[in-house]
Motif scaffolding. Structure first.
Motif, mmCIF file in Angstrom:
data_model
loop_
_atom_site.group_PDB
_atom_site.id
_atom_site.type_symbol
_atom_site.label_atom_id
_atom_site.label_comp_id
_atom_site.label_asym_id
_atom_site.label_seq_id
_atom_site.Cartn_x
_atom_site.Cartn_y
_atom_site.Cartn_z
ATOM 1 N N SER A 1 24.673 -0.204 8.515
ATOM 2 C CA SER A 1 26.103 -0.448 8.733
ATOM 3 C C SER A 1 26.268 -1.807 9.386
ATOM 4 C CB SER A 1 26.718 0.639 9.613
ATOM 5 O OG SER A 1 26.254 0.547 10.939
ATOM 6 N N LEU A 2 27.503 -2.308 9.339
ATOM 7 C CA LEU A 2 27.848 -3.570 9.988
ATOM 8 C C LEU A 2 29.124 -3.372 10.776
ATOM 9 C CD1 LEU A 2 27.534 -6.148 7.061
ATOM 10 C CD2 LEU A 2 26.059 -6.013 9.073
ATOM 11 N N THR A 3 29.259 -4.111 11.868
ATOM 12 C CA THR A 3 30.514 -4.158 12.598
ATOM 13 C C THR A 3 30.789 -5.607 12.973
ATOM 14 O OG1 THR A 3 30.218 -1.933 13.486
ATOM 15 C CG2 THR A 3 31.789 -3.349 14.620
ATOM 16 N N THR B 1 31.150 -0.750 6.707
ATOM 17 C CA THR B 1 31.402 -1.900 7.574
ATOM 18 C C THR B 1 32.732 -1.719 8.281
ATOM 19 O OG1 THR B 1 30.122 -3.338 6.134
ATOM 20 C CG2 THR B 1 31.688 -4.412 7.611
ATOM 21 N N VAL C 1 35.344 -10.567 5.198
ATOM 22 C CA VAL C 1 34.390 -9.454 5.178
ATOM 23 C C VAL C 1 34.534 -8.670 3.880
ATOM 24 C CG1 VAL C 1 33.617 -7.372 6.383
ATOM 25 C CG2 VAL C 1 34.395 -9.362 7.704
ATOM 26 N N VAL D 1 31.526 -7.533 1.497
ATOM 27 C CA VAL D 1 31.105 -6.136 1.622
ATOM 28 C C VAL D 1 32.063 -5.243 0.840
ATOM 29 C CG1 VAL D 1 30.547 -4.283 3.241
ATOM 30 C CG2 VAL D 1 30.221 -6.649 3.941
ATOM 31 N N VAL E 1 34.716 -1.478 3.471
ATOM 32 C CA VAL E 1 35.211 -2.035 4.731
ATOM 33 C C VAL E 1 36.383 -1.212 5.258
ATOM 34 C CG1 VAL E 1 36.203 -4.070 5.861
ATOM 35 C CG2 VAL E 1 34.546 -4.362 3.997
#
Length: 184
Positions: free
Chosen positions: A8-10, A122, A139, A143, A146
């Motif tokens: 995951s991304l933040t 994300t 983003v 990605v 999102v």
């Protein structure tokens, strides 16, 4: 470059330089805050900030916190910690290196995203009185999955201004990732 290593991304008050539609998003060098250009000048920030790290940080924190220049937004003890870290040998140069790398980062981001979007959950966290969701499109270009959340009554420095709310958002994101992956 290694999507299999990412679960995951933040992004907190941030985006992907070089992507998106807005001028600042597409090129923060021409549409971002004045400090991008200042921080990129070779050796000048190191010279001007030597022994003045706390003053620089106080200005930046207080400028970008809710209630501009309100001292309660980010307390003195926190500024002391950041100032000591920035005063360490090589710290200003390393900090400015992030900005000095932006031209290469922009080119790399555009090249990497041309091959397809990353497919991991994300989260984009924007502060109501900060950058907000102004870079959300950057983003979304990078990605496929999102989601976005607002932090109310907060300036640019979410971890310092609203740590409990950020912790809650991060925990919710990680719980969602765990449930998607079949972990408990």
């Amino acid at each position: 470059m290694y999507p299999e290593a990412v679960r995951s991304l933040t992004f907190v008050e941030a985006g992907v330089p070089g992507l998106g539609e807005s001028l600042a998003a597409a090129n923060p060098l021409t549409g971002g805050s004045w400090h991008f250009g200042f921080n990129m000048v070779p050796d000048l920030p190191e010279f001007l900030l030597a022994g003045r790290e706390r003053g620089y940080l106080e200005f930046m924190f207080r400028r970008d916190a809710v209630g501009l220049y309100v001292t309660e937004a980010i307390d003195d003890a926190a500024v002391d910690v950041y100032a000591r870290a920035l005063a360490a040998p090589g710290a200003v140069r390393a900090t400015m290196g992030y900005y000095r790398a932006l031209p290469i980062d922009i080119a790399d981001n555009r090249e990497l995203c041309a091959t397809g979007r990353l497919r991991v959950p994300t989260l984009v966290v924007g502060a109501r009185h900060g950058v907000g969701l102004g870079w959300l499109d950057t983003v979304q270009e990078a990605v496929a999955d999102v989601s976005a959340r607002w932090v109310e009554e907060c300036g640019h420095y979410v971890p310092e201004e609203r740590p409990a709310e950020l912790a809650r958002l991060l925990t919710e994101m990680w719980q969602e990732v765990e449930s998607r992956d079949g972990h408990e």
